[in-house]
Design a protein around this motif. Structure first.
Motif, PDB file in Angstrom:
ATOM      1  N   GLY A 178       0.840  -1.197   0.000  1.00  0.00           N
ATOM      2  CA  GLY A 178       0.000   0.000   0.000  1.00  0.00           C
ATOM      3  C   GLY A 178       0.874   1.245   0.000  1.00  0.00           C
ATOM      4  O   GLY A 178       2.078   1.175   0.256  1.00  0.00           O
ATOM      5  N   VAL A 179       0.265   2.397  -0.268  1.00  0.00           N
ATOM      6  CA  VAL A 179       1.079   3.618  -0.389  1.00  0.00           C
ATOM      7  C   VAL A 179       1.226   4.344   0.941  1.00  0.00           C
ATOM      8  O   VAL A 179       2.143   5.139   1.110  1.00  0.00           O
ATOM      9  N   SER A 180       0.341   4.056   1.903  1.00  0.00           N
ATOM     10  CA  SER A 180       0.347   4.869   3.132  1.00  0.00           C
ATOM     11  C   SER A 180       0.038   4.045   4.361  1.00  0.00           C
ATOM     12  O   SER A 180      -0.709   3.068   4.302  1.00  0.00           O
ATOM     13  N   HIS A 181       0.608   4.473   5.450  1.00  0.00           N
ATOM     14  CA  HIS A 181       0.156   4.017   6.770  1.00  0.00           C
ATOM     15  C   HIS A 181       0.288   5.193   7.717  1.00  0.00           C
ATOM     16  O   HIS A 181       1.013   6.152   7.441  1.00  0.00           O
ATOM     17  N   GLN A 182      -0.397   5.101   8.824  1.00  0.00           N
ATOM     18  CA  GLN A 182      -0.293   6.141   9.856  1.00  0.00           C
ATOM     19  C   GLN A 182       1.091   6.079  10.479  1.00  0.00           C
ATOM     20  O   GLN A 182       1.692   5.002  10.593  1.00  0.00           O
ATOM     21  N   LEU A 183       1.590   7.224  10.891  1.00  0.00           N
ATOM     22  CA  LEU A 183       2.925   7.322  11.494  1.00  0.00           C
ATOM     23  C   LEU A 183       2.818   8.123  12.793  1.00  0.00           C
ATOM     24  O   LEU A 183       2.083   9.105  12.852  1.00  0.00           O
ATOM     25  N   GLY A 184       3.558   7.702  13.799  1.00  0.00           N
ATOM     26  CA  GLY A 184       3.508   8.438  15.071  1.00  0.00           C
ATOM     27  C   GLY A 184       4.411   7.780  16.085  1.00  0.00           C
ATOM     28  O   GLY A 184       5.597   7.602  15.843  1.00  0.00           O
ATOM     29  N   LEU A 185       3.843   7.383  17.216  1.00  0.00           N
ATOM     30  CA  LEU A 185       4.629   6.714  18.252  1.00  0.00           C
ATOM     31  C   LEU A 185       5.059   5.325  17.793  1.00  0.00           C
ATOM     32  O   LEU A 185       6.012   4.774  18.322  1.00  0.00           O
ATOM     33  N   ASP A 186       4.340   4.736  16.880  1.00  0.00           N
ATOM     34  CA  ASP A 186       4.789   3.526  16.187  1.00  0.00           C
ATOM     35  C   ASP A 186       4.983   3.865  14.720  1.00  0.00           C
ATOM     36  O   ASP A 186       4.316   4.762  14.193  1.00  0.00           O
ATOM     37  N   THR A 187       5.879   3.117  14.069  1.00  0.00           N
ATOM     38  CA  THR A 187       6.097   3.371  12.641  1.00  0.00           C
ATOM     39  C   THR A 187       4.837   3.030  11.857  1.00  0.00           C
ATOM     40  O   THR A 187       4.400   3.813  11.002  1.00  0.00           O
ATOM     41  N   HIS A 188       4.289   1.863  12.096  1.00  0.00           N
ATOM     42  CA  HIS A 188       2.956   1.551  11.564  1.00  0.00           C
ATOM     43  C   HIS A 188       2.018   1.893  12.713  1.00  0.00           C
ATOM     44  O   HIS A 188       1.795   1.085  13.606  1.00  0.00           O
ATOM     45  N   ASP A 189       1.533   3.109  12.731  1.00  0.00           N
ATOM     46  CA  ASP A 189       0.884   3.615  13.936  1.00  0.00           C
ATOM     47  C   ASP A 189      -0.513   3.024  14.091  1.00  0.00           C
ATOM     48  O   ASP A 189      -1.122   2.548  13.132  1.00  0.00           O
ATOM     49  N   ILE A 190      -0.966   3.123  15.319  1.00  0.00           N
ATOM     50  CA  ILE A 190      -2.271   2.567  15.711  1.00  0.00           C
ATOM     51  C   ILE A 190      -3.351   3.046  14.733  1.00  0.00           C
ATOM     52  O   ILE A 190      -3.386   4.207  14.342  1.00  0.00           O
ATOM     53  N   CYS A 191      -4.243   2.130  14.365  1.00  0.00           N
ATOM     54  CA  CYS A 191      -5.191   2.447  13.301  1.00  0.00           C
ATOM     55  C   CYS A 191      -6.364   1.475  13.322  1.00  0.00           C
ATOM     56  O   CYS A 191      -6.169   0.277  13.515  1.00  0.00           O
ATOM     57  N   THR A 192      -7.549   1.994  13.162  1.00  0.00           N
ATOM     58  CA  THR A 192      -8.700   1.135  12.872  1.00  0.00           C
ATOM     59  C   THR A 192      -9.156   1.536  11.464  1.00  0.00           C
ATOM     60  O   THR A 192      -8.579   2.447  10.865  1.00  0.00           O
ATOM     61  N   ASP A 193     -10.191   0.927  10.978  1.00  0.00           N
ATOM     62  CA  ASP A 193     -10.674   1.286   9.649  1.00  0.00           C
ATOM     63  C   ASP A 193     -11.048   2.779   9.589  1.00  0.00           C
ATOM     64  O   ASP A 193     -10.872   3.427   8.566  1.00  0.00           O
ATOM     65  N   ARG A 194     -11.508   3.292  10.738  1.00  0.00           N
ATOM     66  CA  ARG A 194     -11.923   4.697  10.804  1.00  0.00           C
ATOM     67  C   ARG A 194     -10.776   5.654  10.458  1.00  0.00           C
ATOM     68  O   ARG A 194     -10.982   6.675   9.811  1.00  0.00           O
ATOM     69  N   GLU A 195      -9.568   5.295  10.891  1.00  0.00           N
ATOM     70  CA  GLU A 195      -8.427   6.201  10.636  1.00  0.00           C
ATOM     71  C   GLU A 195      -7.915   6.103   9.199  1.00  0.00           C
ATOM     72  O   GLU A 195      -6.926   6.738   8.848  1.00  0.00           O
ATOM     73  N   ARG A 196      -8.542   5.280   8.370  1.00  0.00           N
ATOM     74  CA  ARG A 196      -8.146   5.272   6.954  1.00  0.00           C
ATOM     75  C   ARG A 196      -8.696   6.498   6.234  1.00  0.00           C
ATOM     76  O   ARG A 196      -8.246   6.849   5.161  1.00  0.00           O
ATOM     77  N   THR A 197      -9.709   7.111   6.825  1.00  0.00           N
ATOM     78  CA  THR A 197     -10.219   8.375   6.251  1.00  0.00           C
ATOM     79  C   THR A 197      -9.412   9.522   6.845  1.00  0.00           C
ATOM     80  O   THR A 197      -9.331   9.665   8.058  1.00  0.00           O
ATOM     81  N   LEU A 198      -8.820  10.316   5.955  1.00  0.00           N
ATOM     82  CA  LEU A 198      -7.867  11.327   6.418  1.00  0.00           C
ATOM     83  C   LEU A 198      -8.561  12.499   7.107  1.00  0.00           C
ATOM     84  O   LEU A 198      -9.637  12.936   6.683  1.00  0.00           O
ATOM     85  N   LYS A 199      -7.895  12.962   8.160  1.00  0.00           N
ATOM     86  CA  LYS A 199      -8.377  14.139   8.918  1.00  0.00           C
ATOM     87  C   LYS A 199      -7.192  15.063   9.125  1.00  0.00           C
ATOM     88  O   LYS A 199      -6.049  14.596   9.213  1.00  0.00           O
TER      89      LYS A 199
END
Ligand code: GLY
Ligand code: MN
Ligand code: MN
Length: 417
Positions: free
Chosen positions: A343-364
């Motif tokens: 895939g082209v993207s993942h969330q980034l933060g305190l973890d490299t592949h940061d915590i995420c549910t399906d809800r966080e796939r929609t960008l804010k």
């Protein structure tokens, strides 16, 4: 930061019903054969809520049956002997100063305190205990939260066990200003170290030596923390997405793919770059490289609130589809997914592949995600990935990795230094 941690804890309980507890463990380092342990990595939810990075602590947040909020941090008592060997455990005052939690208790008293909270809720309606119980793999080892859930279910079946993962994901996905300062600093450390590595690279070097040049450049900046183990992959090895041996020689005429990042205050940078070992791209390398660069440009140009990371990935696939013929890749029945299989993207933060549910796939606005298209052509021994990290803003995004050399010209110039 103390006020930020306090506000996060209160927010977590804000919409929870009365008679609620949240219990989060800091975790413990696994032990080796005798008296040594493997490195400790603090539970990221615990860190997010306290700012403390110590083993064997337990955070308990409560909203009692009257709706009154309280919080307690259970920690290991200070040990004078241990202090002489490995340094002191945290004293109560320090734990309070970092986290803002006034009520500090001994971790040994946690089971009794928990029992008395449960007993005092008798007849006052259901007590709900929120824990992080989510697993990525079905055979993942139990965490202390799983063990506590099992104990509560067997000893106090009237107590409700609830999942806190979704609440943590929603909060952690949107970064605040303080978090972004850490993330930008991690980008800057990583930029400097990548530039040193580019200038250092020569044909005949071992991938490990290149990895070491990055690490040394970080250490010179006072940074030891990595977001994840570095990938340094020459030639065909770059077509294995998470190649991590980094122990082969990189040769004249080959490309080398690096995927690495430092972390600062536990906030990660996740950067991939691909460069010619001898400092000059061949025409074919340039052609493929610029296709990946264009895919990345399209995603960065289009990323904005309301789109999903799946939408962004589709932009890459559609662009590659339009280029497959002229890149000479539509052969032997192959399609885009034969050359681009992640895939082209993942969330980034305190973890490299940061915590995420399906809800966080929609960008804010406030989310930080990676943009990392690649092309992997095994029969040409070429693997290319270009990865930048972007902050989603109100109307689009900001490329927080923009200062790291990326175009053919920038890479060649950095390598000529
Ligand atoms: N470094 C792993 C990734 O890019 O997702
Ligand atoms: Mn990466
Ligand atoms: Mn990544």
């Amino acid at each position: 930061m103390q006020a930020i941690y306090t506000a996060r804890r209160q927010k977590l309980l804000e919409n929870k019903p009365e008679n609620t507890m949240v219990v989060i463990f800091s975790g413990r380092a696994p032990m080796k054969s005798l008296d040594e342990s493997y490195p400790f990595a603090v539970d990221r939810n615990f860190f997010y809520l306290t700012g403390i990075e110590r083993e064997n602590m337990i955070l308990v947040l409560r909203k009692d049956y009257r709706g009154t909020y309280s919080e307690t941090l259970y920690i290991e008592p200070y040990d004078e002997v241990l202090a002489k060997w490995v340094g002191g455990r945290m004293r109560n005052a320090e734990a309070t100063a970092i986290s803002g939690i006034q009520n500090i208790d001994s971790v040994e008293s946690f089971p009794d305190r928990l029992a008395s909270i449960i007993e005092s809720s008798r007849g006052l309606g259901k007590l709900n205990v929120y824990l992080d119980l989510w697993r990525y793999h079905k055979d993942q080892a139990d965490t202390p939260a799983h063990t506590l859930a099992a104990t509560l279910q067997s000893r106090y079946p009237a107590v409700g066990i609830e999942e806190i993962y979704g609440d943590m994901a929603a909060m952690r996905a949107v970064k605040g200003e303080e978090e972004l300062k850490f993330m930008r600093q991690a980008q800057e450390h990583t930029r400097i170290a990548i530039e040193e590595m580019l200038a250092y690279c020569k044909p005949g070097m071992n991938e490990r030596e290149l990895e070491g040049s990055f690490d040394f450049a970080l250490m010179k900046q006072g940074v030891r923390e990595h977001a994840f183990p570095s990938i340094v992959a020459g030639g065909a090895r770059a077509t294995t997405l998470h190649y991590a041996e980094n122990n082969q020689v990189v040769n004249d005429g080959e490309l080398v793919l690096i995927d690495l990042g430092s972390a600062y205050g536990n906030y990660c940078a996740d950067i991939s770059r691909t460069f010619p070992v001898n400092g000059k791209f061949t025409e074919r390398q340039k052609e493929l490289y610029n296709a990946v660069l264009e895919a990345q440009r399209i995603v960065i140009e289009n990323a904005k609130p309301g789109l999903t990371t799946r939408d962004l990935n589709q932009l890459v696939i559609d662009y590659y589809e339009s280029r497959l013929d002229d890149l000479g890749l539509r052969k032997n029945g192959k399609g885009v997914r034969d050359y681009y299989y992640h895939g082209v993207s993942h969330q980034l933060g305190l973890d490299t592949h940061d915590i995420c549910t399906d809800r966080e796939r929609t960008l804010k606005p406030g989310m930080v995600i990676t943009v990392e298209p690649g092309i992997y052509v095994e029969d040409e021994a070429i693997g290319i990935r270009i990865e930048n990290d972007i902050l989603i803003t109100e109307n689009g995004c900001e490329d927080i990795s923009a200062a790291i050399p990326k175009t053919v010209e920038e890479i060649e110039a950095a390598m000529a230094k």
